[in-house]
Design a protein around this motif. Structure first.
Motif, mmCIF file in Angstrom:
data_model
loop_
_atom_site.group_PDB
_atom_site.id
_atom_site.type_symbol
_atom_site.label_atom_id
_atom_site.label_comp_id
_atom_site.label_asym_id
_atom_site.label_seq_id
_atom_site.Cartn_x
_atom_site.Cartn_y
_atom_site.Cartn_z
ATOM 1 N N ARG A 187 0.816 -1.376 -0.063
ATOM 2 C CA ARG A 187 -0.070 -0.107 -0.096
ATOM 3 C C ARG A 187 0.826 1.105 -0.026
ATOM 4 O O ARG A 187 1.830 1.293 0.884
ATOM 5 C CB ARG A 187 -0.925 -0.015 1.166
ATOM 6 N N GLU A 189 1.133 3.831 1.522
ATOM 7 C CA GLU A 189 0.411 4.551 2.374
ATOM 8 C C GLU A 189 1.084 6.076 2.556
ATOM 9 O O GLU A 189 2.212 6.354 2.240
ATOM 10 C CB GLU A 189 0.714 3.946 3.843
ATOM 11 N N PHE A 197 5.123 -0.649 12.110
ATOM 12 C CA PHE A 197 3.422 -0.699 12.543
ATOM 13 C C PHE A 197 2.684 -0.374 11.097
ATOM 14 O O PHE A 197 1.809 -1.126 10.755
ATOM 15 C CB PHE A 197 3.173 0.482 13.378
ATOM 16 N N ARG A 198 3.080 0.849 10.444
ATOM 17 C CA ARG A 198 2.383 0.965 9.219
ATOM 18 C C ARG A 198 3.558 0.999 8.059
ATOM 19 O O ARG A 198 4.194 2.330 8.080
ATOM 20 C CB ARG A 198 1.540 1.973 9.212
ATOM 21 N N THR A 199 3.591 0.304 7.168
ATOM 22 C CA THR A 199 4.686 0.383 6.228
ATOM 23 C C THR A 199 4.152 0.182 4.603
ATOM 24 O O THR A 199 2.677 -0.038 4.647
ATOM 25 C CB THR A 199 5.649 -1.020 6.582
ATOM 26 N N PHE A 202 4.118 -5.255 3.364
ATOM 27 C CA PHE A 202 3.896 -5.987 4.542
ATOM 28 C C PHE A 202 3.518 -7.275 4.107
ATOM 29 O O PHE A 202 2.971 -7.513 3.281
ATOM 30 C CB PHE A 202 3.007 -4.935 5.696
ATOM 31 N N GLN A 204 0.258 -10.093 5.435
ATOM 32 C CA GLN A 204 -0.915 -10.038 6.025
ATOM 33 C C GLN A 204 -1.268 -11.518 6.072
ATOM 34 O O GLN A 204 -0.716 -12.541 5.499
ATOM 35 C CB GLN A 204 -1.972 -9.703 5.148
ATOM 36 N N GLU A 271 -5.064 -0.695 15.971
ATOM 37 C CA GLU A 271 -5.671 -2.063 15.412
ATOM 38 C C GLU A 271 -4.455 -2.997 14.912
ATOM 39 O O GLU A 271 -3.565 -2.442 14.343
ATOM 40 C CB GLU A 271 -6.274 -1.544 14.026
ATOM 41 N N ILE A 272 -4.661 -4.133 15.333
ATOM 42 C CA ILE A 272 -3.543 -5.343 14.934
ATOM 43 C C ILE A 272 -4.225 -6.271 14.217
ATOM 44 O O ILE A 272 -3.794 -6.860 13.317
ATOM 45 C CB ILE A 272 -3.039 -5.856 16.118
ATOM 46 N N GLU A 273 -5.672 -6.418 14.273
ATOM 47 C CA GLU A 273 -6.362 -7.453 13.393
ATOM 48 C C GLU A 273 -7.541 -6.953 13.048
ATOM 49 O O GLU A 273 -8.474 -6.126 14.185
ATOM 50 C CB GLU A 273 -6.424 -8.892 14.055
ATOM 51 N N SER A 313 -8.340 -10.722 9.651
ATOM 52 C CA SER A 313 -7.147 -10.123 8.875
ATOM 53 C C SER A 313 -6.108 -9.314 9.897
ATOM 54 O O SER A 313 -6.269 -8.461 10.409
ATOM 55 C CB SER A 313 -7.732 -9.143 7.768
ATOM 56 N N GLY A 315 -1.773 -8.472 10.477
ATOM 57 C CA GLY A 315 -0.717 -8.240 10.011
ATOM 58 C C GLY A 315 0.452 -8.891 10.584
ATOM 59 O O GLY A 315 0.657 -8.764 11.950
ATOM 60 N N ARG A 318 2.986 -6.224 11.944
ATOM 61 C CA ARG A 318 2.424 -5.469 13.102
ATOM 62 C C ARG A 318 2.091 -6.545 14.448
ATOM 63 O O ARG A 318 2.593 -6.010 15.598
ATOM 64 C CB ARG A 318 0.931 -4.961 12.714
#
Ligand code: ATP
Length: 445
Positions: A187, A189, A197-199, A202, A204, A271-273, A313, A315, A318
């Motif tokens: 993504r 982002e 955390f947000r890359t 990644f 899933q 959020e983690i899932e 879902s 990560g 994450r």
């Protein structure tokens, strides 16, 4: 510990001990893309293995899948990603920086004279918000033209939907059943960050569970319970886990109900899932866009229907970060700071360190033999450099639950000391018992 300091310490420990490195670091790095080093790759692999065991091997109603990253471009039209996977962005005409329209640092209304750029401070230079698609594009084949565009998948779920009939026809499954997949997603982002955390690239771990309409909320509740239990089973602190229910304004276009499992990170609850009731949206759209019937025929009831889907879902990166943040602690031991990653033994990247107390009197040879014996069963680490206390500290930072030391009594008694990471207590264990001793303590759920 101040909260941003904890993240800084984690990033530095991750680099020092070989968990995570910045991508292409010698070239100055690539924004929000990270590489996993020797310990990180083991840790993340343990996360994925535990997930696979719980979701595929331990169940008889879920099959595994590994779909390709590149998919037919129509998939992303059907899924809604081409039209809707967007963030509204504003540009500064002065300094050329780009921001999310809801960036809290922006003062005033973008597009209006009062709006102020948060970077260069200019007024009236921010454009009106424009929609920006988060999917990475590339070209398939030799010609770079519109017709050759393919996307790097932004989620693994679609690979499952388009294979639902293949799996159904080639396995013995009947609805209700699920398909699980672990794989890379991409993504572009706009506000990535907080380390892994947000890359932008990644992994899933997604599972799509196909159920008869009308039974979907029941399955949704079951899956919520099972997924929360899994996060506890890998050792996360239960009081740092909670549910966040999506309100009507928050629900994605496909969702009938959605809950996030959140963890209390140093930078807040996040959020983690996600656990989602996706209704028959996905199969309905793929049926429409592909022109292929995707209904399920229930022989026993002699009825046809489009299954509803309950999705879980998570990560992998994450969850790996969550484990590291949850495990990190500093203790004062005899006036010195001891840094420990207190992983659950089943999740720890290295299960035991093996040390000769000194480099003489046959101790290195004995330690080497023990090391090679254990290495057939678990990841273990041999270390003969420096004082024993320093070797313990290095293993504490790596999160290794046991340290085995060969000392002056080993040769005669065929025993070693095993030092436990958390309690720092030692006990004598027979060499012949070591495999069982460690094995029984790392067998997690
Ligand atoms: P967020 O809003 O936190 O970016 P999301 O709601 O877009 O996440 P989903 O699309 O539901 O996330 O993806 C499911 C899971 O995939 C998330 O719970 C998270 O663990 C992981 N994930 C999503 N985007 C990223 C990312 N950019 N980097 C790392 N993991 C991600």
């Amino acid at each position: 510990m101040a909260e941003n300091t904890l993240m800084e310490k984690l990033v530095s420990l991750a680099k020092r001990r070989g968990f995570v490195f910045q991508s292409s670091e010698i070239y100055g790095g690539l924004g929000s893309v990270w590489d996993y080093g020797p310990l990180g790759v083991e840790l993340k692999k343990n996360v994925k293995d535990r997930w696979w065991r719980a979701m595929v091997h331990a169940r008889d109603d879920i099959e595994g899948l590994d779909a390709a990253i590149l998919m037919h471009p129509r998939v992303w039209e059907a899924s809604g990603h081409v039209a809707g996977f967007t963030d509204p962005l504003v540009d500064c005409k002065q300094c050329k920086n780009r921001f999310r329209a809801d960036d809290k640092r922006i003062k005033g209304t973008p597009g209006q004279p009062d709006a102020q750029c948060p970077v260069c401070g200019s007024k009236g230079t921010l454009t009106e918000p424009r929609l920006f698609n988060l999917m990475f594009k590339t070209f398939m084949g030799p010609v770079e033209e519109q017709a050759a565009i393919v996307y790097l998948r932004p989620e693994t779920a679609q690979g499952i939907y388009v294979n639902y009939q293949n799996v159904l026809n080639s396995s013995r499954q009947r609805v209700p059943f699920g398909i699980a997949q672990i794989g890379k997603a991409f993504r572009n982002e706009i506000t990535p960050g907080n380390f892994i955390f947000r890359t932008r690239e990644f992994e899933q771990m997604e599972m799509q569970f196909f159920v008869k309409p009308g039974t979907d909320m029941e399955w949704f509740e079951r899956w919520r319970e099972w997924r929360m239990e899994w996060h506890r089973s890998i050792g996360l602190t239960p009081t740092k886990l909670r549910w966040h229910a999506h309100g009507p304004g928050e629900l994605a276009h496909y969702a009938k109900a959605a809950y996030d499992i959140e963890y209390e990170f140093p930078f807040g609850w996040q959020e983690i899932e996600g656990v989602h009731n996706r209704s028959d949206f996905d199969l309905g759209r793929h049926q429409e866009f592909s022109g292929k019937k995707l209904e399920y025929f229930d022989q026993a009831a002699n009825e046809r229907y489009l299954p509803y889907i309950v999705e879980t879902s998570a990560g992998a990166d994450r969850v790996t970060l969550t484990l590291m943040a949850d495990a990190y602690r500093e203790e004062n031991v005899e006036g010195e700071t001891r840094v420990v990653l207190g992983f659950d033994p089943g999740i720890a990247p290295i299960k035991a360190g093996v040390f000769p107390l000194v480099k003489k009197d046959g101790m290195p040879e004995l330690a080497d033999r023990i090391y090679h014996d254990l290495k057939k069963q678990f990841p273990v680490f041999y270390d003969d450099s420096g004082a024993i206390g320093r070797r313990y500290r290095r293993m504490d930072e790596a999160g290794t639950p046991f340290c085995i030391t060969v000392d002056g009594e080993t040769a005669a008694g065929q025993t070693v000391t095993v030092r436990a990471r958390d309690a720092m207590t030692q006990e004598r264990v027979a060499i012949a018992q070591l495999g069982e001793y460690i094995g029984s303590r790392i067998r997690g759920g």
